[in-house]
Design an enzyme around this catalytic site. Structure first.
Site, short mmCIF file in Angstrom:
data_model
loop_
_atom_site.label_atom_id
_atom_site.label_comp_id
_atom_site.label_asym_id
_atom_site.label_seq_id
_atom_site.Cartn_x
_atom_site.Cartn_y
_atom_site.Cartn_z
CE LYS A 13 -3.90 8.16 -4.05
NZ LYS A 13 -3.08 7.81 -2.86
NE ARG A 88 -4.43 1.65 -5.26
CZ ARG A 88 -5.03 2.62 -4.58
NH1 ARG A 88 -5.95 3.36 -5.14
NH2 ARG A 88 -4.67 2.84 -3.35
NE ARG A 127 -6.28 7.89 5.91
CZ ARG A 127 -6.01 7.50 4.69
NH1 ARG A 127 -6.24 8.32 3.67
NH2 ARG A 127 -5.52 6.31 4.47
NE ARG A 160 -8.73 4.06 4.48
CZ ARG A 160 -8.24 4.59 3.36
NH1 ARG A 160 -8.61 5.80 2.98
NH2 ARG A 160 -7.40 3.91 2.60
NE ARG A 171 -3.29 1.52 2.14
CZ ARG A 171 -3.79 2.53 2.85
NH1 ARG A 171 -3.85 2.45 4.16
NH2 ARG A 171 -4.22 3.61 2.24
P1 AP5 Z 1 -5.42 11.62 2.18
O1 AP5 Z 1 -5.83 12.82 1.39
O2 AP5 Z 1 -6.47 10.79 2.83
O3 AP5 Z 1 -4.42 10.72 1.30
P2 AP5 Z 1 -4.70 9.74 0.07
O4 AP5 Z 1 -3.53 9.89 -0.85
O5 AP5 Z 1 -6.05 9.96 -0.49
O6 AP5 Z 1 -4.58 8.38 0.86
P3 AP5 Z 1 -5.40 7.04 0.79
O7 AP5 Z 1 -4.87 6.19 1.91
O8 AP5 Z 1 -6.88 7.28 0.80
O9 AP5 Z 1 -4.93 6.48 -0.51
P4 AP5 Z 1 -4.89 5.04 -0.93
O10 AP5 Z 1 -4.53 5.24 -2.32
O11 AP5 Z 1 -4.03 4.10 -0.20
O12 AP5 Z 1 -6.35 4.54 -0.50
P5 AP5 Z 1 -7.63 4.25 -1.37
O13 AP5 Z 1 -8.79 4.61 -0.57
O14 AP5 Z 1 -7.49 4.80 -2.75
O15 AP5 Z 1 -4.35 12.11 3.28
C1 AP5 Z 1 -3.80 11.21 4.23
C2 AP5 Z 1 -3.73 11.90 5.63
O16 AP5 Z 1 -2.78 12.95 5.59
C3 AP5 Z 1 -5.06 12.55 6.05
O17 AP5 Z 1 -5.22 12.39 7.43
C4 AP5 Z 1 -4.90 14.03 5.67
O18 AP5 Z 1 -5.66 14.87 6.50
C5 AP5 Z 1 -3.40 14.23 5.84
N1 AP5 Z 1 -2.83 15.16 4.86
C6 AP5 Z 1 -3.15 15.30 3.53
N2 AP5 Z 1 -2.41 16.25 2.94
C7 AP5 Z 1 -1.55 16.73 3.91
C8 AP5 Z 1 -0.53 17.73 3.91
N3 AP5 Z 1 -0.21 18.42 2.80
N4 AP5 Z 1 0.12 17.94 5.08
C9 AP5 Z 1 -0.19 17.23 6.22
N5 AP5 Z 1 -1.15 16.29 6.28
C10 AP5 Z 1 -1.82 16.02 5.13
O19 AP5 Z 1 -7.53 2.67 -1.51
C11 AP5 Z 1 -7.70 1.80 -0.43
C12 AP5 Z 1 -7.66 0.35 -0.93
O20 AP5 Z 1 -8.73 0.14 -1.87
C13 AP5 Z 1 -6.40 -0.06 -1.68
O21 AP5 Z 1 -5.38 -0.48 -0.80
C14 AP5 Z 1 -6.95 -1.20 -2.56
O22 AP5 Z 1 -7.09 -2.38 -1.82
C15 AP5 Z 1 -8.33 -0.71 -2.93
N6 AP5 Z 1 -8.36 0.04 -4.19
C16 AP5 Z 1 -8.74 1.35 -4.36
N7 AP5 Z 1 -8.64 1.70 -5.66
C17 AP5 Z 1 -8.20 0.60 -6.33
C18 AP5 Z 1 -7.87 0.35 -7.70
N8 AP5 Z 1 -7.96 1.30 -8.65
N9 AP5 Z 1 -7.44 -0.88 -8.03
C19 AP5 Z 1 -7.34 -1.87 -7.09
N10 AP5 Z 1 -7.61 -1.69 -5.79
C20 AP5 Z 1 -8.03 -0.47 -5.41
#
Ligand code: AP5
Ligand code: ZN
Length: 214
Positions: A13, A88, A127, A160, A171
């Site tokens: 994402k 979410r 990552r 991370r 997660r």
């Molecule tokens: P990446 O693009 O980083 O993936 P992502 O979907 O953004 O993953 P996140 O882990 O950041 O999502 P998340 O939703 O768990 O975390 P968030 O920060 O929102 O890609 C992942 C890896 O794969 C990278 O290394 C990339 O290079 C590689 N990659 C990408 N595309 C690829 C492809 N096509 N082929 C090969 N490799 C690829 O949330 C973290 C925490 O914050 C949550 O657990 C929660 O505690 C809190 N939080 C955040 N938002 C909320 C909310 N709205 N409500 C409540 N808690 C929240």
């Protein structure tokens, strides 16, 4: 244009949201990045969020909604935005629908980036993140020029805290229980678009551009 990125943790994402923000000149709003910036600065919000994030649990809706509604007040949101990691939960989605409805607006697309759980575990372990500028890399799929150093700002990269295998499993569970129902929610609103997230980053982006229009 108002876009929501849906998908499991690690589905890509953030990677795609950055490309969308660049191409369509709209801000990329990641609730995860905002929480991590607060943790780094040691704010009250950061302290509260950290305990949930480290366990792979969601930060409570109340805190998240306060933060995002505040972010929407920024004038850079006038022409839309790409939301990454929000909403979410169903209550978050309902709050967003309601806030937009008050202004006679709706979101344009909820893009679901589909990646099976097996691929996710592999992606998270590789990552590497820059906590200074928010850039994300992968040791195999998106390597840096100099190992362990951010191409954009020169800071050291880290794994991370929530990318450790046990936390990733949590997660994924949280995603299936609390976030996956949003796919139905946005299907019913006629806003859902699906892309296959197992393709290369470029192919995923091309599929998204086909949906959004050039
Ligand atoms: P990446 O693009 O980083 O993936 P992502 O979907 O953004 O993953 P996140 O882990 O950041 O999502 P998340 O939703 O768990 O975390 P968030 O920060 O929102 O890609 C992942 C890896 O794969 C990278 O290394 C990339 O290079 C590689 N990659 C990408 N595309 C690829 C492809 N096509 N082929 C090969 N490799 C690829 O949330 C973290 C925490 O914050 C949550 O657990 C929660 O505690 C809190 N939080 C955040 N938002 C909320 C909310 N709205 N409500 C409540 N808690 C929240
Ligand atoms: Zn950086």
């Amino acid at each position: 244009m108002k876009i929501i990125m849906l998908g499991a943790p690690g589905a890509g994402k953030g990677t795609q949201a950055k490309k969308i923000a660049d191409k369509y000149q709209i801000p990329h709003i990641s609730t995860g990045d905002i929480f991590r910036a607060n943790i780094k600065e040691g704010t009250e919000l950061g302290k509260k969020a950290k305990s949930y994030m480290d366990q792979g649990q969601l930060v409570p809706d109340e805190l998240t909604l306060e933060l995002i509604m505040d972010r929407f007040q920024n004038p850079d949101c006038e022409n839309g935005y790409v939301l990454d990691g929000f909403p979410r939960t169903i209550p978050q989605a309902e709050a967003l629908t309601e806030a937009l409805a008050k202004k006679g607006e709706t979101i344009d697309y909820a893009i679901n980036v589909e990646v099976p759980d097996e691929n996710i575990i592999n992606r998270m372990g590789g990552r590497r993140a820059c906590l200074a500028c928010g850039s994300t890399y992968h040791i195999v799929y998106a390597p840096t020029r100099v190992e362990g150093i951010c191409d954009r700002c020169g800071e050291k990269l880290v794994l991370r805290d929530d990318d450790k295998p046990e936390t990733v499993k949590n997660r994924l569970n949280v995603y299936h229980n609390q976030t996956q129902p949003l796919i139905d929610y946005y299907t019913k609103q006629g806003k859902l678009a699906e892309v296959d997230g197992t393709q290369s980053m470029e192919d995923v982006f091309n599929a998204i551009v086909k949906i959004l229009g050039a």
